[in-house]
Enzyme design. Structure first.
Site, mmCIF file in Angstrom:
data_model
loop_
_atom_site.group_PDB
_atom_site.id
_atom_site.type_symbol
_atom_site.label_atom_id
_atom_site.label_comp_id
_atom_site.label_asym_id
_atom_site.label_seq_id
_atom_site.Cartn_x
_atom_site.Cartn_y
_atom_site.Cartn_z
ATOM 1 N N HIS A 166 -9.229 2.677 0.050
ATOM 2 C CA HIS A 166 -8.249 2.084 -0.071
ATOM 3 C C HIS A 166 -7.958 1.506 -1.266
ATOM 4 O O HIS A 166 -8.526 0.758 -1.543
ATOM 5 C CB HIS A 166 -8.095 1.672 1.257
ATOM 6 C CG HIS A 166 -6.287 1.424 1.558
ATOM 7 N ND1 HIS A 166 -6.060 1.017 0.374
ATOM 8 C CD2 HIS A 166 -6.172 0.415 2.387
ATOM 9 C CE1 HIS A 166 -4.262 0.865 0.882
ATOM 10 N NE2 HIS A 166 -4.837 0.256 2.340
ATOM 11 N N CYS B 18 0.739 -1.617 -0.305
ATOM 12 C CA CYS B 18 -0.482 -0.195 -0.190
ATOM 13 C C CYS B 18 1.029 1.637 -0.194
ATOM 14 O O CYS B 18 0.697 2.249 0.047
ATOM 15 C CB CYS B 18 -1.027 -0.084 0.841
ATOM 16 S SG CYS B 18 -2.507 -1.857 1.751
ATOM 17 N N HIS C 106 -1.619 7.711 5.928
ATOM 18 C CA HIS C 106 -2.097 6.567 5.431
ATOM 19 C C HIS C 106 -3.490 6.678 6.064
ATOM 20 O O HIS C 106 -4.506 6.120 5.040
ATOM 21 C CB HIS C 106 -1.245 5.456 6.250
ATOM 22 C CG HIS C 106 -1.014 4.835 5.630
ATOM 23 N ND1 HIS C 106 -1.010 3.829 4.610
ATOM 24 C CD2 HIS C 106 -1.771 3.283 5.755
ATOM 25 C CE1 HIS C 106 -1.447 3.131 3.918
ATOM 26 N NE2 HIS C 106 -1.915 2.236 4.939
#
Length: 416
Positions: free
Chosen positions: A345, A167, A310
């Site tokens: 996400h 990610c 994040h």
């Protein structure tokens, strides 16, 4: 970093907020969510995930790689999303990759998941119809083919590599592009990431890992737009999304020589490995990554005007990031914006998309809101929950963390 600081000369994004960059920015300013019902594949009874951040149709765009013939061969969405984001970012930058320039243009654009949908489709046909895979099935599934197709599209002939850090892939791509330029291996770098992980077994797999959003009993019919809740006391996992973000870097010298406009540079960065757990981040190494980025930029924690977090909306992950931020900023945290509240996400593409929103915010002196925020009394944060806020930002810290303990942090500096 030295005098070869990388400057940002162009960028473009495709996200659940839209396919046009201006529209995405306006929706983000308004605190509008891009999350809705999951429709990428038929949902079986009892399928654990029902919502997602989906990219709108882009096939109406006028680009040669969006023709029916091209898409029949390169049918994984990572190619059309990735190539479109790069084509538009390059156009915005004003760079024309001539034969003379081509050997000095690097490609670090990558993907965390790649075209796994192509392998799945081929396997299902093989099992149910006894049909051999399409000749393009394997090339569709090669993660490095994303960068390869971008190089073919643009004519870039410099260093090319796939920077895969789960990610954190999008941000890592930017850092490695800057590293190549600092080593005098390139004058320009095409960076960013694309991911389209809305594939049935991948989505279900995130659910069985307890990572994907799962509504509380009795709240299954709440609006999808309210599901992504970074740092919130009622956070219940991330909303799986897709998208692509392209960032064009150039050395300061190249930009000056070619009259390229820029307002932000990459001032410093850090990368660390947790060496801890396959999905759970570790406070000490996350903190060290931020510290390394600040040190590399030559700034103190107090110089950071805002943090682009994040912030996946997982209980453990958000807490680790908060604890690390508390340690770095000695409890005096600047505003923290969590863009996944708006988009979900998008795996490796997330940190590219979020970087683009952070850059736009620096240029326009605005920090985006974190929507759906309900304060967690154990995490005292200014998440800009009231809506977009006017804020001059000379320095912004961007965080990105990935499975396997891959951490990347960057400090961006406004220079004009």
């Amino acid at each position: 970093m030295d005098g070869k600081n990388a400057v940002i000369v162009g960028y473009d994004a495709i996200s659940p907020l839209g396919s046009d960059l201006g529209l995405q920015w306006q929706r983000a300013l308004a605190g509008q969510s891009g999350i809705g019902p999951l429709t990428r594949f038929p949902l079986r009874d009892g399928f654990p995930v029902r919502i997602a951040g989906q990219v709108p149709d882009i096939d109406q765009e006028d680009y040669p790689f969006l023709t029916a013939r091209h898409q029949a061969a390169w049918h994984s969405p990572v190619f059309k999303y990735g190539m479109l984001s790069v084509a538009r970012a390059l156009k915005r930058s004003g760079i024309e990759i001539s034969a003379d320039l081509a050997p000095r243009v690097a490609v670090t654009y990558s993907s965390a998941v790649g075209g796994l949908d192509a392998v799945l489709a081929a396997d299902r046909k093989l099992q149910t119809e006894n049909r051999l895979p399409h000749p393009y099935a394997n090339p569709n599934s090669c993660i490095n083919m994303v960068g390869g197709k971008i190089a073919m599209l643009t004519g870039a002939k410099g260093p090319i590599l796939s920077t895969i850090t789960a990610c954190a892939t999008g941000l890592t791509s930017i850092l490695i592009g800057a590293l190549l330029m600092a080593q005098n291996r390139a004058d320009v770098a095409i960076c960013g990431a694309v991911d389209c992980a809305l594939v049935e077994p991948i989505v279900a797999g995130f659910a069985t890992m307890n990572g994907a959003f799962h509504p509380q009993k009795g709240q299954e019919n709440e609006p999808p737009a309210t599901a992504s809740r970074p740092f919130s006391i009622d956070r219940r996992g991330f909303v799986i999304a897709e998208g692509a973000g392209a960032i064009i870097l150039a050395t300061r010298e190249f930009a000056a020589a070619h009259g390229l406009h820029y307002t932000v540079e990459l001032a410093g960065w850090g990368m660390t490995s947790d060496a801890h757990h396959f999905v759970m981040p570790a406070v000490d190494t996350v903190r060290q990554c931020m510290v390394d980025a600040l040190r590399d930029a030559g700034v103190a924690a107090g110089d950071i005007a805002a943090v682009n977090a994040h912030a996946t909306s997982t209980r453990g992950g958000d807490r680790v990031e908060f604890d690390a931020l508390q340690a770095v900023f000695s409890g005096d945290l600047p505003p923290v914006s969590a863009n996944k509240s708006l988009m979900g996400h998008a795996m490796g593409a997330s940190s590219a998309l979020e970087t683009i929103l952070a850059l736009r915010g620096m240029e326009e002196e605005i920090i985006l809101p974190t929507i759906n925020y309900q304060p967690d009394p154990e995490m005292a944060l200014d998440c800009v929950a009231e809506g977009a806020r006017t804020l001059v930002q000379e320095h912004v810290l961007k965080n990105a963390f990935g499975f396997g303990g891959c951490n990347a942090c960057a400090v961006f500096r406004r220079v004009n």
